[in-house]
Design an enzyme around this catalytic site. Sequence first.
Site, short mmCIF file in Angstrom:
data_model
loop_
_atom_site.label_atom_id
_atom_site.label_comp_id
_atom_site.label_asym_id
_atom_site.label_seq_id
_atom_site.Cartn_x
_atom_site.Cartn_y
_atom_site.Cartn_z
N VAL A 22 -96.54 18.62 19.87
CA VAL A 22 -96.19 20.03 19.69
C VAL A 22 -94.72 20.19 19.32
CG1 VAL A 22 -96.01 22.28 20.83
CG2 VAL A 22 -97.98 20.81 21.27
N ASP A 40 -85.83 14.59 24.12
CA ASP A 40 -86.94 13.98 24.85
C ASP A 40 -86.33 12.88 25.72
OD1 ASP A 40 -90.29 13.81 24.22
OD2 ASP A 40 -89.37 12.25 25.46
N THR A 90 -98.81 19.81 29.88
CA THR A 90 -99.19 20.30 31.20
C THR A 90 -100.58 19.76 31.52
OG1 THR A 90 -99.77 22.35 30.05
CG2 THR A 90 -97.80 22.40 31.41
N THR A 125 -98.87 25.00 27.86
CA THR A 125 -100.02 25.76 28.33
C THR A 125 -99.99 25.88 29.85
OG1 THR A 125 -101.35 24.99 26.48
CG2 THR A 125 -102.53 25.89 28.37
N CYS A 265 -105.90 19.85 25.54
CA CYS A 265 -106.08 21.31 25.47
C CYS A 265 -107.44 21.74 26.00
CB CYS A 265 -105.88 21.80 24.04
SG CYS A 265 -104.16 21.80 23.49
N ARG A 336 -104.69 10.46 24.97
CA ARG A 336 -104.64 11.17 26.25
C ARG A 336 -105.96 11.89 26.55
NH1 ARG A 336 -99.62 15.01 25.63
NH2 ARG A 336 -100.46 15.05 23.52
#
Length: 439
Positions: A22, A40, A90, A125, A265, A336
Amino acid sequence: MSLYDRIMNKQEKVAIIGLGYVGMPLAVAFAKKLSVIGLDLNKEKIDMYKCGVDPTNEVGDKAIEETSVEFTSDETQLKKAKFHVVAVPTPINLDKTPDLSPVEKASATVGRNLTKGSIVVYESTVYPGVTEDICVPILEKESGLTCGVDFTIGYSPERINPGDKVNTLEKIIKIVSGMNEETLEEIAKVYELIIEAGVYKASSIKVAEAAKVVENSQRDINIAFMNELAMVFDRMNIDTKDVIDAMNTKWNALNFHPGLVGGHCIGVDPYYFVYEAERLGYHSQIILSGRKINDGMGKFVADAIIKNLILANKVVKQSKVVILGVTFKENCPDIRNSKVIDIITALQDYSIEPVVVDPLANSEDAQKEYGIELKQLHEINDADCLVFAVAHNDFKNLTQEEISKMFGEFDANEKVIIDVKSIMNKREMVNKGYRYWRL
């Protein structure tokens, strides 16, 4: 002069915190117009970006080489920016509750380096209320500043679709929100610089937070419905794709398909919504039911593999099963929360150690995350069963000859093909004599 004007004149900088799937495309897009700092804390990742390498494959190495983003792992560089965008993941805990630690740590990092007059926008999110009730107190504590007086906040949910080269960041309408009208306008103008599709101004931060978890929950439920149909049709000996093709001839049919629902997501966001709903005394019925169905699809596919091996007169324990694809979706290197792992785990319960191939996944990540040693396509031979788990173009483009070479030397009806994503021509596979099954 407004903050937006100072940013446009490059008197102030934009900072992106979290440079994954993102944050990195966002940083590169902003850098075409503005002065951007990309932070980062993963130094290895930062070194790759500085060398012009894009491990996410979202914008490509060339874009990374040419970008003016100031890549850094030094959080003090954030002091040079006034417009901060938090884009960290998240995830969920093992008990399916939200894991807010990444966004909390990012808030602390921003807070320690926050200066007066700044705007902090969250893209991560979260369930409704997190930005204002959890993130703001951390920002205030770490900075010693007061929200609404010394700095303001907003929320703009990410809508990146990893691996999608058509619906890119710039072409997806961006939801924006702010704690007050002035902040909303500033945030909207900054995002309008890079979002060709335009922005949608939500009425509040909580509305924007809710929109994100709901849009993914809605998709999750629709896929769960198709997965349930696929399981029933399998018992009825009816081909699900044939049913979908027939159904889609109606103008208002929703073109959803069965499949493995993983990633960061759709496979995660519904749990955020359910968590907050249950905290407020409402026990979810539809959303949790959909999640239960989708979380069980890996085992369903594994059972189909075992059944077809038996029907092909194979000794299950001695069968060589090759899993093609381990990322959570096609043409994307992200592993992931991949539900392909559920297939592998279920097969291991039958004493099968499948061979796994994925030309897009990082071999080190696969080993570290799941203990899987990835093989190359050209190394595959003597297979009893090929499981096309992910619809990578590399797999779609395989010729009949290349597929045949991966199998052992035995009759075609003893060669099992499991097509999870329905990427092959069923009639062609059946006519070739393969034992073919698709979800």
